[in-house]
Design a protein around this motif. Structure first.
Motif, PDB file in Angstrom:
ATOM      1  N   TRP A   1       0.871  -1.188  -0.074  1.00 18.87           N
ATOM      2  CA  TRP A   1       0.077  -0.102   0.108  1.00 18.87           C
ATOM      3  C   TRP A   1       0.743   1.321  -0.043  1.00 18.87           C
ATOM      4  CZ3 TRP A   1      -3.060  -2.152   4.716  1.00 18.87           C
ATOM      5  CH2 TRP A   1      -4.155  -3.310   4.217  1.00 18.87           C
ATOM      6  N   ASN A   2       2.103   1.080   0.529  1.00 16.78           N
ATOM      7  CA  ASN A   2       2.920   2.298   0.650  1.00 16.78           C
ATOM      8  C   ASN A   2       4.188   2.294  -0.024  1.00 16.78           C
ATOM      9  OD1 ASN A   2       1.970   4.062   3.350  1.00 16.78           O
ATOM     10  ND2 ASN A   2       1.739   1.639   3.672  1.00 16.78           N
TER      11      ASN A   2
ATOM     12  N   LYS B   1      -0.033   4.964   4.538  1.00 21.77           N
ATOM     13  CA  LYS B   1      -1.341   4.374   4.554  1.00 21.77           C
ATOM     14  C   LYS B   1      -1.536   3.162   5.356  1.00 21.77           C
ATOM     15  CE  LYS B   1      -1.763   6.242  -0.385  1.00 21.77           C
ATOM     16  NZ  LYS B   1      -0.547   6.804  -0.325  1.00 21.77           N
TER      17      LYS B   1
ATOM     18  N   PRO C   1      -5.386   1.530  -0.758  1.00 26.17           N
ATOM     19  CA  PRO C   1      -5.751   2.979  -1.214  1.00 26.17           C
ATOM     20  C   PRO C   1      -6.854   2.771  -2.335  1.00 26.17           C
ATOM     21  CG  PRO C   1      -3.121   2.723  -1.561  1.00 26.17           C
ATOM     22  CD  PRO C   1      -3.871   1.328  -1.119  1.00 26.17           C
TER      23      PRO C   1
ATOM     24  N   GLU D   1      -7.884   7.576  -4.366  1.00 21.52           N
ATOM     25  CA  GLU D   1      -6.366   8.101  -3.644  1.00 21.52           C
ATOM     26  C   GLU D   1      -5.253   7.902  -4.805  1.00 21.52           C
ATOM     27  OE1 GLU D   1      -7.348   7.137   1.049  1.00 21.52           O
ATOM     28  OE2 GLU D   1      -6.842   5.643  -0.303  1.00 21.52           O
TER      29      GLU D   1
END
Length: 370
Positions: free
Chosen positions: A102-103, A177, A181, A185
């Motif tokens: 996610w990041n 996050k 997302p 986003e």
């Protein structure tokens, strides 16, 4: 008969063999006493908390081992970090990898390593991608420094090594996050250039049923024509360009043609902007006066990669990174290629290219290779 000898603490009983059965059939040297035999049995039964067969017993031994492992990873942590440690240690390894995805962080590593990355990310923000021109690799944090090992370059069709390194405090972190997302986003985090004419793609897929193979092919054909008319750099080979466009459309099938056009420009750039990117200021150069050398060596590296010489491409990529990190203004290529002032990664030939650039403002080899 073959006889083997083993140190007691290094020996484990064969699987499914009970200690009593083992000792009933055990042959020992005549000098071994009953007391030594009893001691041997105790060692095999429980060598530092291990049961026969090498399996760790439950209870105090296992608990002690876990406590020691926790003490090792939490050593030196402050209260905030300890609280986050308790939060992230409850996740499985796959769950921790989700946070990495996610990041956009590296997902490889053990569970303790991923926990440390999650703690750092929540406290300080996600680490951005590599700022080295044309790289976009994932930076790794180690002892207060970030470095990049390289990334796969779709345009060149090969993995490009990267030698970027900087203090972690010098980079700008991104928001951390804690959930996957949303599409909105993702779009918000994508930088779209204002130069693209979105109206060119308006109603581009009108009348097409994108659930059918025939109409999807037609959509790719239409979209490719618009992409090229807007100068987006997808290459001159039709088949490769169609693969790029088709993959982009399939991966973002919820987006409209206008948004896809912006995304294509963001991903592949334009023919005009490709040269402009090389003229941009290099954000990671320590000494601003060395900007020109850094960009010239970067162009030379890219020229070699495009000509198929990956070894030379990596050599000048490393040289570019060395000049980028140099704190002093470089006035002589010869000086930084040998002797006490030599920079790691700068050889004699590279020194000649630097001197050529300082004298003429360009490197002739770049045009020759391009």
């Amino acid at each position: 008969m073959m006889v083997t000898w083993n140190h007691a603490t290094c020996f484990t009983l064969p699987r499914k063999l009970l200690a009593e059965e083992f000792f009933t059939n055990l042959q020992v040297h005549e000098d071994v006493t009953e007391a030594q035999l009893t001691q041997l049995k105790e060692l095999l039964d429980d060598p530092d908390g291990n049961t026969p067969g090498g399996k760790r017993s439950s209870g105090a031994s296992e608990g002690g081992s876990n406590k020691k492992a926790k003490a090792d990873i939490t050593k030196g942590m402050n209260d905030s970090e300890l609280a986050l440690y308790e939060k992230y240690r409850s996740f499985t390894l796959e769950g921790l990898k989700d946070f990495m995805r996610w990041n956009k962080q590296p997902i490889a590593g053990t569970k303790p390593e991923l926990i440390i990355r999650c703690i750092d990310g929540e406290l300080h923000g996600a680490i951005p991608s590599c700022p080295e021109p044309g790289c976009k690799g994932k930076l790794r944090l180690d002892n207060g420094k970030v470095s990049c090992g390289g990334a796969y370059n779709e345009e060149l069709g090969s993995f490009l090594r990267c030698y970027y390194s900087a203090q972690a405090s010098s980079i700008t972190r991104l928001p951390w996050k804690e959930s996957k997302p949303t599409e909105e986003e993702v779009l918000e985090g994508t930088t779209f250039s204002a130069s693209v004419n979105q109206d060119a793609a308006k109603d581009l897929f009108a009348g097409l049923d994108l659930t059918t193979l025939t109409d999807r092919r037609e959509a790719v054909h239409r979209f490719l024509a618009v992409v090229r008319s807007e100068g987006i750099n997808v290459g001159s080979d039709d088949n490769e360009a169609k693969i790029k466009i088709g993959t982009l459309m399939m991966s973002n099938n919820t987006l409209g043609p206008e948004e896809l056009l912006c995304l294509a420009e963001s991903k592949y750039g334009t023919v005009k902007s490709s040269k402009a990117k090389l003229k941009m200021a290099s954000t990671g150069t320590v000494c601003e006066g060395n900007e020109g050398i850094v960009l010239a060596l970067t162009k030379l590296s890219q020229a070699y990669f495009k000509s198929g010489n990956a070894n030379a491409g990596n050599t000048y990529r490393k040289a570019s990174s060395a000049v980028r990190s140099c704190p002093e203004l470089i006035l002589s290529g010869k000086r930084v290629s040998k002797g006490k002032d030599k920079l790691d990664g700068i050889g004699a030939k590279c020194g000649e290219y630097i001197d050529e650039f300082l004298a003429t403002g360009t490197i002739a080899k770049i045009a020759e290779k391009m």
